[in-house]
Each structure stands twice: as C-alpha cells, then as structure tokens.
Write a protein that holds these residues in place. Structure first.
Motif, PDB file in Angstrom:
ATOM      1  N   GLU A  26      15.622   5.334  13.631  1.00 11.36           N
ATOM      2  CA  GLU A  26      15.311   5.133  12.217  1.00 11.36           C
ATOM      3  C   GLU A  26      13.798   4.978  12.074  1.00 11.36           C
ATOM      4  N   VAL A  27      13.202   5.781  11.205  1.00 18.15           N
ATOM      5  CA  VAL A  27      11.760   5.677  10.966  1.00 18.15           C
ATOM      6  C   VAL A  27      11.524   4.520   9.992  1.00 18.15           C
ATOM      7  N   ILE A  28      10.829   3.495  10.459  1.00 21.10           N
ATOM      8  CA  ILE A  28      10.623   2.296   9.628  1.00 21.10           C
ATOM      9  C   ILE A  28       9.227   2.260   9.000  1.00 21.10           C
ATOM     10  N   GLY A  29       8.473   3.337   9.179  1.00 24.54           N
ATOM     11  CA  GLY A  29       7.142   3.403   8.566  1.00 24.54           C
ATOM     12  C   GLY A  29       6.089   2.697   9.410  1.00 24.54           C
ATOM     13  N   PHE A  30       4.950   2.443   8.790  1.00 27.55           N
ATOM     14  CA  PHE A  30       3.842   1.796   9.493  1.00 27.55           C
ATOM     15  C   PHE A  30       4.057   0.283   9.545  1.00 27.55           C
ATOM     16  N   VAL A  31       3.878  -0.275  10.743  1.00 25.76           N
ATOM     17  CA  VAL A  31       4.006  -1.719  10.904  1.00 25.76           C
ATOM     18  C   VAL A  31       2.807  -2.246  11.687  1.00 25.76           C
ATOM     19  N   GLY A  32       2.420  -3.484  11.361  1.00 27.19           N
ATOM     20  CA  GLY A  32       1.389  -4.186  12.120  1.00 27.19           C
ATOM     21  C   GLY A  32       2.025  -5.223  13.016  1.00 27.19           C
ATOM     22  N   ARG A  33       1.193  -5.973  13.704  1.00 29.51           N
ATOM     23  CA  ARG A  33       1.688  -6.964  14.654  1.00 29.51           C
ATOM     24  C   ARG A  33       2.550  -8.037  13.996  1.00 29.51           C
ATOM     25  N   ASP A  34       2.313  -8.320  12.731  1.00 26.54           N
ATOM     26  CA  ASP A  34       2.999  -9.430  12.071  1.00 26.54           C
ATOM     27  C   ASP A  34       4.109  -8.985  11.118  1.00 26.54           C
ATOM     28  N   ASP A  35       4.424  -7.694  11.094  1.00 25.72           N
ATOM     29  CA  ASP A  35       5.394  -7.185  10.111  1.00 25.72           C
ATOM     30  C   ASP A  35       6.835  -7.347  10.590  1.00 25.72           C
ATOM     31  N   LEU A  83     -12.866  -5.318  17.471  1.00 25.15           N
ATOM     32  CA  LEU A  83     -11.817  -6.326  17.496  1.00 25.15           C
ATOM     33  C   LEU A  83     -10.900  -6.165  16.291  1.00 25.15           C
ATOM     34  N   GLY A  84     -11.467  -5.783  15.162  1.00 28.24           N
ATOM     35  CA  GLY A  84     -10.649  -5.548  13.971  1.00 28.24           C
ATOM     36  C   GLY A  84      -9.630  -4.459  14.196  1.00 28.24           C
ATOM     37  N   ALA A  85     -10.046  -3.421  14.946  1.00 23.82           N
ATOM     38  CA  ALA A  85      -9.110  -2.337  15.245  1.00 23.82           C
ATOM     39  C   ALA A  85      -7.933  -2.850  16.058  1.00 23.82           C
ATOM     40  N   ALA A  86      -8.233  -3.767  17.010  1.00 18.29           N
ATOM     41  CA  ALA A  86      -7.158  -4.333  17.831  1.00 18.29           C
ATOM     42  C   ALA A  86      -6.215  -5.182  16.985  1.00 18.29           C
ATOM     43  N   PHE A  87      -6.777  -5.918  16.001  1.00 20.23           N
ATOM     44  CA  PHE A  87      -5.954  -6.791  15.166  1.00 20.23           C
ATOM     45  C   PHE A  87      -5.198  -6.024  14.076  1.00 20.23           C
ATOM     46  N   TYR A  88      -5.843  -5.003  13.512  1.00 18.91           N
ATOM     47  CA  TYR A  88      -5.306  -4.414  12.277  1.00 18.91           C
ATOM     48  C   TYR A  88      -4.833  -2.977  12.428  1.00 18.91           C
ATOM     49  N   ILE A  89      -4.654  -2.524  13.664  1.00 15.99           N
ATOM     50  CA  ILE A  89      -4.061  -1.206  13.849  1.00 15.99           C
ATOM     51  C   ILE A  89      -2.591  -1.245  13.450  1.00 15.99           C
ATOM     52  N   GLN A  90      -2.087  -0.135  12.928  1.00 15.17           N
ATOM     53  CA  GLN A  90      -0.672  -0.049  12.557  1.00 15.17           C
ATOM     54  C   GLN A  90      -0.051   1.172  13.223  1.00 15.17           C
ATOM     55  N   ASP A  91       1.203   1.010  13.623  1.00 16.27           N
ATOM     56  CA  ASP A  91       1.955   2.111  14.230  1.00 16.27           C
ATOM     57  C   ASP A  91       3.084   2.539  13.305  1.00 16.27           C
ATOM     58  N   LYS A  92       3.261   3.856  13.176  1.00 16.00           N
ATOM     59  CA  LYS A  92       4.444   4.369  12.486  1.00 16.00           C
ATOM     60  C   LYS A  92       5.530   4.519  13.539  1.00 16.00           C
ATOM     61  N   LEU A  93       6.607   3.729  13.380  1.00 19.52           N
ATOM     62  CA  LEU A  93       7.615   3.634  14.435  1.00 19.52           C
ATOM     63  C   LEU A  93       8.942   4.260  14.048  1.00 19.52           C
ATOM     64  N   SER A  94       9.560   4.836  15.071  1.00 15.87           N
ATOM     65  CA  SER A  94      10.965   5.211  15.009  1.00 15.87           C
ATOM     66  C   SER A  94      11.669   4.324  16.021  1.00 15.87           C
ATOM     67  N   ILE A  95      12.732   3.609  15.586  1.00  9.31           N
ATOM     68  CA  ILE A  95      13.385   2.664  16.506  1.00  9.31           C
ATOM     69  C   ILE A  95      14.909   2.820  16.482  1.00  9.31           C
ATOM     70  N   LYS A  96      15.512   2.385  17.565  1.00  8.25           N
ATOM     71  CA  LYS A  96      16.973   2.314  17.653  1.00  8.25           C
ATOM     72  C   LYS A  96      17.333   1.083  18.462  1.00  8.25           C
ATOM     73  N   THR A  97      18.260   0.270  17.934  1.00  5.63           N
ATOM     74  CA  THR A  97      18.631  -0.984  18.593  1.00  5.63           C
ATOM     75  C   THR A  97      19.978  -0.833  19.290  1.00  5.63           C
ATOM     76  N   LEU A  98      20.006  -1.160  20.571  1.00  7.52           N
ATOM     77  CA  LEU A  98      21.243  -1.154  21.354  1.00  7.52           C
ATOM     78  C   LEU A  98      21.663  -2.596  21.608  1.00  7.52           C
ATOM     79  N   SER A  99      22.968  -2.844  21.600  1.00 10.73           N
ATOM     80  CA  SER A  99      23.476  -4.197  21.833  1.00 10.73           C
ATOM     81  C   SER A  99      24.296  -4.246  23.119  1.00 10.73           C
ATOM     82  N   SER A 100      24.264  -5.396  23.784  1.00  4.47           N
ATOM     83  CA  SER A 100      25.030  -5.551  25.027  1.00  4.47           C
ATOM     84  C   SER A 100      26.400  -6.174  24.779  1.00  4.47           C
ATOM     85  N   THR A 101      26.753  -6.441  23.517  1.00  8.66           N
ATOM     86  CA  THR A 101      28.008  -7.152  23.229  1.00  8.66           C
ATOM     87  C   THR A 101      29.247  -6.371  23.678  1.00  8.66           C
TER      88      THR A 101
END
Length: 485
Positions: free
Chosen positions: A388-397, A179-197
């Motif tokens: 953009e690579v934002i590094g490691f993030v958890g569920r609450d970051d 259960l700890g693994a499910a709660f405290y796993i972190q992902d290193k993410l690359s993200i890009k935000t698109l807008s509909s404006t």
C-alpha cells in the motif's frame, strides 16, 4: 543505577562542572563530611597553578551530592569508591585549571567590579529583593566558606564563562542544511504488514530441554531478601487544626494558586494535611530506624521478599539490592507511609531446575521459532510484494501507518530512516513490515526555517562536544600536570 553511572561517568563529570552562580542558586552543600588524609596542602599542579586539598574536598562533596540525588539519597562510601568519585573530582579540577590557565594566557581577565556585579545579583544573599552583606557572610559561614575563597571561585567561574564565549563554535548555513536534511527528509513508502498470529510452530520436549540447557543462565530463581520491617502509616497520624495551621504558615509557598500567590488555608487544607501526615510518618519512621539499628533482631514484621514481588514498592527493592546483610535501611517512602527495614539475610538467585523452567523455556522457544518463520515469510515476499502506497512520511509521522500501533510505527520509521537500502523489512514483536522507498524529498523550505533554532542547537551541541575533547587534549599537551597523591 550505579552500573549506569559507572558506564557514563566520563560524560557526567563534564556535565557537572558547576558554575558558582548555578551552585548558589541551587543551594549549598556542607563540606565538612568529606576529607582525605594527605600530608601535603596541594594535590596536583597544572603549570604553575596548584590545586589544594580543600578544593578537592569541596569538588568531591559536589560530585557526591550530585550522584546521591540520582540514586535517591542511598549512595554510600563504598559505592562512591566504586564510581571513582575522588578521581573524578581531581580530574574535573585539573580540566578546569587547564582552562583557567589558558584563559589567562590568551589575555582574558575578570575585574573586581565584574565579580561584585555578579555577587549582588545572587538571590541566595538577598533580603527583600536586595543584596545583604550580613546575610552573605552568614550563609558563607554556615557552609564553611570564607568570602575571599568564594569570591575567588566566582572570579574563576566568570573567567570560564568568557572563555566559553570565545570557544563556542559558529554554525554555518551548510551545516544547518546538512543536519536539516537528516531531520526533515521524507520518504514516499509502499508497505505491507505481515502478522505471525497464524503461524503455529510445534516444539518437542527434547527441543525444549535442549533450548533450556543452552540458555540456563536466563532461567534463574528470584533473589529473596529476608527482612524485618515496620510501616509508619500516614493515615494513623492524628492532627489538629492548630498543627495544620502551623505547618501551613511554615510552608505557605508550597501551596500556590494559579496566580502564583499562596492559597488561603482552607483552600489548601487537603494538601496541607497530606503533607503534614507524610512528614510526621517520616519522623516516626526515623525513630524506628534508630531502634532497628540498635537491635540485631528488632520488633517488626518478618517477610521474605522476592525480587519480582512489588508488594512493598520498587524503591525498596532497589535499596535492598545495594544493601548488606545486617544493614538497616533509612526510611523508604511507600504508598501507605514510610517503611523501616532491617536486612536479615539474602538467598541468592540460582539456575532453575528444568521442570520449574520448562514452560518458560517452551514459550520462549515457540516465540523464537515463530519469529524465524515470520522472517522467512518476509524474505520470500520481499522481491515481489506490492504494498500500500502511504505517501510521503517523515520520522515522526507515526499516525500515517494505520496498520501499526504508535510504538510499532515509531520503531518501524526509525529503522527505515536508518536503512541505506531502498527495499527491505522491519521485524517487530509479532509483525514484519515490508517497505519500498519510491521517492525522497525534503520538506518545504518554510518548514526548515520554522525549525532553524532547533537545527542550530543540535549542530552547536555536536560541534561543542567534538571541540571540547580536542581542546582538552591540546591543553594536556601544553601544560605540565603533576599529581601529588
């Protein structure tokens, strides 16, 4: 609220198996208002143990009071019937009796001494910090409870506590880690935000009309309540120093300072005056309530109140939604005082004509088309995007995602951690966020250790729910249950 409770009543019955200790600490409920016609003294038998009519009435009263508090004191007999409170009360007693039978069969016992020790600890029966027999008997008498019956209920409560200790599941280290693994796993993410404006879809009147025809049940007029009301205003209550001091002396413990002691009168005066005026306004409203009930057309302000009209407050709208034409509502609190209402009529909601709904439908269709275009854009860019690579993030970051508002970031992360794909997109209101999971890791072991209690509690709760269901199924097969109603 009633609909919510109907959907969750199975869970609620389990959560409100009230132990006597908690029940006494929270205060008694008067039993006399609830009774069921029956020609027999018992309503069900579990094994050789009978459940009496009196026990059913008491359990019904507890459940009724519980639900009534949830809905702010507006529960009536018809709503109670719709919720199936009588059946819930009987089912709750049967489940409790099943467990008591099992506890006795496996050799668990509660001595008279244990009952006495638990009894003298109950503060409801204390005078100057000590158990007082006279107070004990007086409190029970006022609540229509015999000492022998109360002590038997306390005995059963203690027996169930002992059974609960035996049945509480242990938590293994592997379960904590999983259960700890499910709660405290972190992902290193690359993200890009698109807008509909920047997206400007165009819709024709024909498209709007077709959209409206397909979704007519969405475009409804407000339900309108024809009411007569009277407002008992707080600021119209006159008050003297003597009256304020009497109120202060009667409710001194409501005005505590930081040290936990009652404030001096002058320091608490503003709060005392507010509370006194509120109490008097409610009393005046109750007098008006009696007058409103007697008259088919009482004196007051006539008003057509639409469901979207918050002029008189949300609480009133909720109460009206549960009321019948001709009914007088008990005083409802409002920012200015207490409202007394008589419901004279209801104009039900009905589908809006096209011309009235046209702009609403147009805006909804434009929003839908914009979202469709945004999703098409996200799908096209997904395979080749470089984010953009934002590094490691958890569920609450949420703070690590600067391109999103806090709520948007929370929703995005929740969907990412539910995804089984290494690459994807999340659609928000007016944004799409592309993501790619580059790496995964668990938080350092010391971080896990800091939260071991939290993890263990969650594992225990999950196991308890599973075990409880299986245990009751076993007990239902072990003991014969006969219902006599």
């Amino acid at each position: 609220m009633i609909n919510w409770m109907q959907k969750h009543k199975r869970y609620l019955v389990i959560t409100i198996w009230i132990s006597v200790i908690a029940f006494v600490g929270a205060g008694f409920v008067g039993w006399g208002a609830y009774s069921f016609s029956s020609s027999s003294s018992w309503v069900a038998k579990v094994g050789e143990t009978k459940i009496t009519q009196t026990e059913l009435e008491q359990e019904y009263a507890r459940l009724y009071e519980f639900y009534n508090k949830i809905v702010g004191g507006s529960l009536d007999k018809e709503q109670a019937k719709a919720l199936g409170i009588e059946k819930q009360a009987l089912d709750s007693l049967i489940s409790k009796t099943l467990m008591l039978n099992f506890a006795k069969d496996v050799g668990l016992r509660v001595s008279d001494e244990e009952v006495a020790k638990a009894l003298v600890k109950m503060e409801a029966f204390h005078v100057e910090g000590k158990f007082d027999d006279k107070t004990y008997r007086k409190v029970l008498e006022e609540n229509h409870y015999k000492p022998s019956a109360f002590e038997r209920t306390l005995h059963d409560s203690l027996l169930l506590e002992k059974l609960g200790v035996i049945l509480t599941p242990s938590v293994t280290e592997l379960e904590k880690e999983s259960l700890g693994a499910a709660f405290y796993i972190q992902d290193k993410l690359s993200i890009k935000t698109l807008s509909s404006t920047s997206l400007k879809p165009i819709v024709s009147d024909e498209e709007v009309k077709s959209f409206w025809e397909e979704n007519q049940d969405v475009y409804m007029t407000d339900r309108v309540y024809d009411i007569i009301y009277s407002l008992s205003k707080n600021d119209e209550i006159s008050v003297s120093d003597e009256e304020l001091k009497i109120h202060y002396d009667s409710f001194k413990n409501n005005y505590l300072g930081l040290d936990g002691r009652p404030l001096e009168f002058e320091l608490a005066r503003t709060r005392v005056e507010k509370d006194y005026k509120d109490a008097q306004a409610e009393k005046n409203a109750l007098k008006t309530y009696i007058e409103f009930k007697k008259s088919p057309t009482p004196e007051g302000t006539r008003y057509s109140l639409a469901e979207s009209d918050e002029t008189l407050g949300d609480e009133l709208l909720y109460r009206l939604s549960e009321a019948k034409v001709g009914e007088t509502l008990k005083p409802v609190p409002s920012p200015e005082g207490y409202l007394t209402i008589k419901l004279m009529g209801i104009k039900e909601s009905e589908p809006m004509k096209f011309e009235a709904a046209k702009e609403l439908a147009r805006n909804d269709l434009l929003a839908q088309k914009k979202r469709d275009l945004l999703e098409e854009m996200a799908k096209k860019e997904l395979e080749s995007f470089r984010g953009e690579v934002i590094g490691f993030v958890g569920r609450d970051d949420v703070a690590k995602i600067s391109s999103l508002e806090t709520e948007e970031a929370a929703e995005f992360l929740a969907q990412v951690f539910q995804s089984s794909e290494p690459k994807g997109y999340v659609l928000l209101d007016e944004k799409a966020v592309l993501f790619e999971i580059l790496e995964q890791k668990l938080l350092k072991s010391e971080e896990m250790i800091k939260n071991l209690d939290f993890i263990a509690q969650n594992v225990t709760q999950i196991k308890e729910r599973l075990a409880e269901g299986a245990f009751l199924e076993y007990l239902n097969r072990r003991y014969v249950i006969v219902k006599n109603r």
